[in-house]
Write an enzyme that holds these catalytic residues in place. Sequence first.
Site, mmCIF file in Angstrom:
data_model
loop_
_atom_site.group_PDB
_atom_site.id
_atom_site.type_symbol
_atom_site.label_atom_id
_atom_site.label_comp_id
_atom_site.label_asym_id
_atom_site.label_seq_id
_atom_site.Cartn_x
_atom_site.Cartn_y
_atom_site.Cartn_z
ATOM 1 N N HIS A 20 -2.278 -3.398 5.452
ATOM 2 C CA HIS A 20 -2.962 -2.859 4.274
ATOM 3 C C HIS A 20 -2.504 -3.546 2.990
ATOM 4 O O HIS A 20 -3.190 -3.517 1.958
ATOM 5 C CB HIS A 20 -2.707 -1.352 4.196
ATOM 6 C CG HIS A 20 -3.662 -0.615 3.319
ATOM 7 N ND1 HIS A 20 -3.506 -0.523 1.953
ATOM 8 C CD2 HIS A 20 -4.792 0.067 3.606
ATOM 9 C CE1 HIS A 20 -4.497 0.188 1.446
ATOM 10 N NE2 HIS A 20 -5.289 0.556 2.421
ATOM 11 N N TYR A 76 -21.771 2.893 -12.802
ATOM 12 C CA TYR A 76 -21.570 1.485 -13.126
ATOM 13 C C TYR A 76 -21.397 0.668 -11.845
ATOM 14 O O TYR A 76 -21.972 -0.402 -11.684
ATOM 15 C CB TYR A 76 -20.334 1.321 -14.017
ATOM 16 C CG TYR A 76 -19.942 -0.126 -14.249
ATOM 17 C CD1 TYR A 76 -20.615 -0.908 -15.195
ATOM 18 C CD2 TYR A 76 -18.921 -0.715 -13.518
ATOM 19 C CE1 TYR A 76 -20.264 -2.234 -15.397
ATOM 20 C CE2 TYR A 76 -18.556 -2.033 -13.712
ATOM 21 C CZ TYR A 76 -19.236 -2.787 -14.660
ATOM 22 O OH TYR A 76 -18.889 -4.094 -14.859
ATOM 23 N N HIS A 87 -13.236 0.576 -3.648
ATOM 24 C CA HIS A 87 -12.608 1.779 -4.190
ATOM 25 C C HIS A 87 -13.680 2.775 -4.610
ATOM 26 O O HIS A 87 -14.696 2.391 -5.205
ATOM 27 C CB HIS A 87 -11.737 1.434 -5.400
ATOM 28 C CG HIS A 87 -10.442 0.804 -5.010
ATOM 29 N ND1 HIS A 87 -9.682 0.049 -5.878
ATOM 30 C CD2 HIS A 87 -9.769 0.798 -3.829
ATOM 31 C CE1 HIS A 87 -8.595 -0.382 -5.273
ATOM 32 N NE2 HIS A 87 -8.623 0.058 -4.022
ATOM 33 N N LYS A 142 -13.614 4.032 4.632
ATOM 34 C CA LYS A 142 -12.714 5.175 4.424
ATOM 35 C C LYS A 142 -13.306 6.068 3.339
ATOM 36 O O LYS A 142 -12.984 5.967 2.163
ATOM 37 C CB LYS A 142 -11.324 4.701 4.011
ATOM 38 C CG LYS A 142 -10.313 5.845 3.898
ATOM 39 C CD LYS A 142 -8.969 5.340 3.448
ATOM 40 C CE LYS A 142 -7.983 6.494 3.301
ATOM 41 N NZ LYS A 142 -6.663 6.046 2.802
ATOM 42 N N ARG A 173 -9.965 -2.895 4.687
ATOM 43 C CA ARG A 173 -8.927 -2.081 5.300
ATOM 44 C C ARG A 173 -8.766 -2.510 6.761
ATOM 45 O O ARG A 173 -9.740 -2.878 7.428
ATOM 46 C CB ARG A 173 -9.288 -0.600 5.212
ATOM 47 C CG ARG A 173 -9.247 -0.067 3.777
ATOM 48 C CD ARG A 173 -9.583 1.421 3.719
ATOM 49 N NE ARG A 173 -9.387 1.949 2.370
ATOM 50 C CZ ARG A 173 -10.300 1.916 1.396
ATOM 51 N NH1 ARG A 173 -11.491 1.384 1.655
ATOM 52 N NH2 ARG A 173 -10.037 2.399 0.207
#
Length: 412
Positions: free
Chosen positions: A339, A376, A366, A269, A241
């Site tokens: 971004h 996972y 993410h 973030k 980011r």
Amino acid sequence: MLTDTAIRKAAARDKAYKLSDSGGLYIHVTPAGGKHWRLKYRFGGSEKLLSLGPYPAVSLAEARKARDDAKSALRDGKDPGILKKLYKLTKAQHSEDTFEVVAREWFALNKSKWIEHHADDVIRSLENDIFPLIGSMPIRDITAPLVLAALRLVEKRDAADTARRIRQRVSAIFVFAISSGKAETDPAAVVLGAMAPVSKGRLPAITKLPEAKAMLKKVEGEVAHPVTKLAHRLLALTALRPGVIASTPWYELDAIEDDLWLVPAARMKLKLAQKRDEARDHFVPVTKQVREVIEALRTLTGRGPMAFPNQRHAHKPMSENAIGYLLNRAGYHGKHVPHGWRSTFSTHMNETFPADRAIVDLMLAHVPKDRVESAYNRALHINRRKELAQLWADIILEGAPPASELLKGPRR
């Protein structure tokens, strides 16, 4: 009962005298001709005198209202003279409550809740865009049109989203002021409906590889500071980011081991609780091209604390907007934002390596939406991430000059 005519006609005499109205209210006429309102009253068994101001600055009607207010205070068991002194003291204190003074009190109270980079962004946005316009004004005197006028200047920079973030901060300051007795209303709350709309949906991004490579070449040919160009290249290589790139400290880059750059969770973030979770630390594979950027950058900023410092304050990070302005100057306003490189990377890698979708998501840092996926993703898959990162770097910089060449280009 007095009349304005009678008061105006009252002439000076050798000695002071008074013209009575009613309820203890009277005009004191001095030998020099001055006329002053006074109120005689009793409190706690003692006779007291309250000065209400000069005539005609204080009119007959205003003097009578002040008398009635004093009588009301007496009925409530309060001394009007003491109330007047408290009012003067409070007014004097409030006269010192400028917007900037109150804003800095609010910031000092709240900055411990934020990571350092966000705290710097908050105070910098106020110092750059708000304090110069309304900072010196008493916070009680600031109106909605004044707040909106300040925000309009931000919107004119094509920064509608930034303007809305600043409005939220200004509104929070007014709420703080209201709770502290320093303001009565929040003018920033009512301007939201008058602000420029923010386009909803995905941020603009070029996702087709040939166009992305052409864009990178065009951007790097612009007249700009080499630090900004290197930041943009590192952004394209890592798909981090923009805020993470801008706030990179040198101690993280100096600590790279086994071709891995560890970005602490505190700089990612994440929700505040997640920022304190070391398991959320993000590992960025350091490809040959990433290392070239770091080494080129070291010749420019390696002696300071920040890899990408603010040009005015070397101990602070560069503005996230710097990369965006570079893209805009290259002709990509509304087509690609900083971004957007995350979308470029994600689109190409997922289409090319569909079996590695989960690993690509992990490379983008993410946050998984469910616990199964989260478990996972705690598996780091470092070797495959290094392979994919090197494949991406080779593709996106194919035919591009080494990072050291960006030091020689035209500078702004």
